[in-house]
Design an enzyme around this catalytic site. Structure first.
Site, short mmCIF file in Angstrom:
data_model
loop_
_atom_site.label_atom_id
_atom_site.label_comp_id
_atom_site.label_asym_id
_atom_site.label_seq_id
_atom_site.Cartn_x
_atom_site.Cartn_y
_atom_site.Cartn_z
N GLU A 318 -2.43 -1.82 -9.45
CA GLU A 318 -1.55 -0.94 -10.24
C GLU A 318 -1.16 -1.64 -11.55
OE1 GLU A 318 1.04 2.28 -8.14
OE2 GLU A 318 2.45 0.74 -8.79
N HIS A 347 -16.53 -10.93 11.74
CA HIS A 347 -17.25 -10.03 12.63
C HIS A 347 -17.26 -8.62 12.07
CE1 HIS A 347 -17.34 -13.30 15.52
NE2 HIS A 347 -16.12 -13.56 15.06
N LYS A 451 -0.06 13.01 -8.90
CA LYS A 451 1.20 13.65 -8.49
C LYS A 451 1.24 15.09 -9.00
CE LYS A 451 4.19 9.58 -8.33
NZ LYS A 451 5.19 8.84 -9.06
O1 LIG Z 1 10.14 3.62 -5.49
P1 LIG Z 1 9.63 4.93 -5.91
O2 LIG Z 1 10.21 5.40 -7.20
O3 LIG Z 1 9.79 5.95 -4.82
O4 LIG Z 1 8.08 4.78 -6.20
C1 LIG Z 1 7.18 4.41 -5.22
C2 LIG Z 1 5.88 3.96 -5.83
O5 LIG Z 1 5.32 5.00 -6.61
C3 LIG Z 1 4.69 4.46 -7.78
O6 LIG Z 1 5.42 4.81 -8.87
C4 LIG Z 1 3.35 4.99 -8.01
O7 LIG Z 1 2.52 4.76 -6.92
C5 LIG Z 1 4.72 2.95 -7.54
O8 LIG Z 1 4.67 2.22 -8.71
C6 LIG Z 1 5.99 2.80 -6.78
O9 LIG Z 1 6.07 1.57 -6.14
#
Ligand SMILES: O=P(O)(O)OC[C@H]1O[C@](O)(CO)[C@@H](O)[C@@H]1O
Length: 526
Positions: A318, A347, A451
């Site tokens: 990320e 394995h 998202k």
């Molecule tokens: O803590 P939040 O805001 O729920 O986000 C959870 C996760 O979602 C993200 O924004 C995207 O995967 C991560 O960077 C973060 O750790």
């Protein structure tokens, strides 16, 4: 490998009981010297970051995870006090829980349910697994780290009839992550089904005034811990995100903070050879040609480090997986990370590592101390732990024989200090590597696309339910249903969503099968 080569390319850091062996990476002579200018920039950028610069320019944020373990480094007194009072709040809360002053409907808390995802779950999971001793832990820790209903059932099943003595920690920096919101609602329902008041068993860890914070405040949850915009999710394990669950489990959180601070001190050195994070970043740059051309395989020979590769996957991918560099050029950077544990992987995929596509470099992690207490002999004079090391040494040698690159990190033992050492080591290596490749390691714009698309699928699902309900008794195959919705271009999506709804009898939706799955017709019976 000759003893001289090993000695020349193995760097020991007694201050943190860690050694980094780069002798099997194939670094050409003079490589470290050739990188000194680049590292001078990386060290300067790190100094600025630690000094409170806006090191995450896209989001206009400071990047302050290093201050968490040494608040004196924070750029002003307000931040310093916030950090110190948060740690004090965590310790005081854990003490109240352990003493039974804060308890659940059925008595002192026996279990903790962490509800979070990504950086709000991976760190707590890694720590809980690496340092827990179930029979001695002050609480058993469980996780809702996804929006999978069956996964949540599994966690609830493990908690069983102890829900009335289970403390739920809802963790979300943004306070608006859908998976975590869903987990919270599912947990609320589980408590309600047992006649329990969720609010009296719940704690929020989130940004001030986030949606989650407001819910927790209005419902009067047991406690709220603050998260700050200057700590990224993937580097948040050493603030309330990771420390609350760890403290409740009975892990020494001060030892975690001290371990990270000790590694921070070493990794601030401006001499590459005296700085394990710089050496690691340099190794990644060399092995991947500075472009992620090879994958990073993490092979810890220790079951307790099983989740480290998952933790590192987020931290590294990320952070480094970026389309643009800081100047706006398309660079498509990143390093793919995967791994599990040795010798188990011997394995599984080590066959390919040795003989297949040479598209990786391995990082073997060796832990010198086998276990607390003595071991039996599995053969005269040989223990199971001797075998574990034997397999590490064997795999390392077997990889070298076939010109597969490897790094070996050796640590003395697994404890709070060494686990935090590793976390801090990789955090800073990521930071240095980001400067070497000119990218912003502290934002994650790519996550938003998925998202948004998920949101559209949810909206389309609502429209499907409405349409089928409004046309009870009439059946539609996917193209007809998409046509009816006025979205012929979304036929594939309509098909996938309707198929899932029929499998779960959602809103009474069922299907009439055709010769192939995709020929099914969907309907709500009249
Ligand atoms: O803590 P939040 O805001 O729920 O986000 C959870 C996760 O979602 C993200 O924004 C995207 O995967 C991560 O960077 C973060 O750790």
């Amino acid at each position: 490998m000759s003893w001289d080569t090993f000695k020349a390319l193995t760097f020991d850091f007694p201050e943190v009981s860690l050694s980094l062996d780069l002798s099997r990476l194939g670094l050409p002579e003079g490589y470290v010297d050739s990188q000194r200018d680049a590292f001078a920039k990386a060290f300067a950028a790190m100094d600025e970051l630690e000094g409170g610069s806006i090191a995450n320019p896209d989001e206009g944020r400071m990047v302050g995870h290093y201050w968490l373990r040494n608040a004196d480094l924070a750029p002003n007194d307000e931040l310093k006090n916030t950090i110190n009072s948060s740690v004090a709040q965590i310790k005081a809360f854990a003490e109240k829980v352990h003493s039974g002053e804060v308890k659940g409907a059925n008595g002192a808390f026996t279990d903790v349910l962490v509800i979070g995802i990504g950086g709000s779950a991976l760190g707590p999971q890694f720590i809980a697994h690496a340092l827990g001793v179930p029979s001695e832990d002050k609480a058993q820790v469980h996780f809702f780290d996804n929006t999978d209903p069956d996964g949540m059932d599994l966690a609830l099943n493990a908690i069983g009839d102890r829900l009335g003595s289970t403390l739920s920690l809802v963790i979300s920096k943004s306070g608006g992550t859908a998976e975590t919101r869903n987990g919270m609602l599912e947990a609320q329902k589980a408590y309600a089904d047992m006649g329990l008041d969720f609010a009296k068993h719940a704690v929020a860890i989130t940004g001030v005034d986030s949606k989650l914070d407001k819910v927790a405040a209005s419902e009067g949850w047991l406690e709220r811990f603050e998260m700050w915009d200057w700590v990224g999710g993937r580097t948040s394990v050493l603030c309330a995100v990771g420390l609350v669950a760890a403290a409740l489990q009975g892990i020494d959180i001060q030892a975690l903070l001290d371990g990270a601070a000790a590694m921070d001190k070493v990794t601030r050195s401006k001499e590459i050879e005296k700085n394990p994070a710089a050496l690691l970043a340099l190794s990644w740059f060399f092995a991947t040609n500075g472009k992620g051309e090879k994958d990073m395989v993490i092979l810890p020979y220790k079951d307790r480090l099983l989740l480290f590769s998952r933790y590192l996957q987020q931290l590294i991918m990320e952070s480094l997986g970026k389309e643009f560099d800081l100047e706006g050029n398309v660079v498509n950077q990143g390093i793919a990370v995967y791994g599990n544990k040795g010798s188990t992987d011997q394995h599984a995929y080590v066959q390919q590592l040795r003989e297949g596509v040479p598209n990786f470099f391995a990082t073997l992690i060796e832990v010198l101390k086998d276990r607390h207490g003595p071991s039996i002999d599995v053969e005269p004079g040989v223990t199971a732990g001797d075998y574990l090391q034997g397999f590490l040494l064997g795999t390392r040698e077997a990889l070298s024989e076939k010109d597969r690159q490897s790094i070996t990190i050796t640590v003395a033992e697994i404890n709070e200090g060494s686990v935090a050492n590793l976390i801090a080591l990789y955090e800073r290596a990521v930071g240095y590597y980001a400067t070497l490749t000119g990218i912003n390691a502290y934002h994650q714009p790519g996550v938003e696309a998925g998202k948004k698309a998920a949101g559209s699928a949810i909206d389309l699902g609502k429209a499907i339910v409405e349409t089928l309900e409004a046309n009870k008794g009439e059946s539609f195959d996917a193209p007809a249903l998409a046509e009816k919705l006025g979205k012929p271009e979304s036929t594939e999506l309509v098909y996938k969503i309707a198929l899932h709804m029929a499998a779960n009898a959602k809103a009474g939706i069922s299907k009439i099968d055709g010769a192939a799955w995709h020929e099914a017709k969907f309907l709500v019976l009249a």
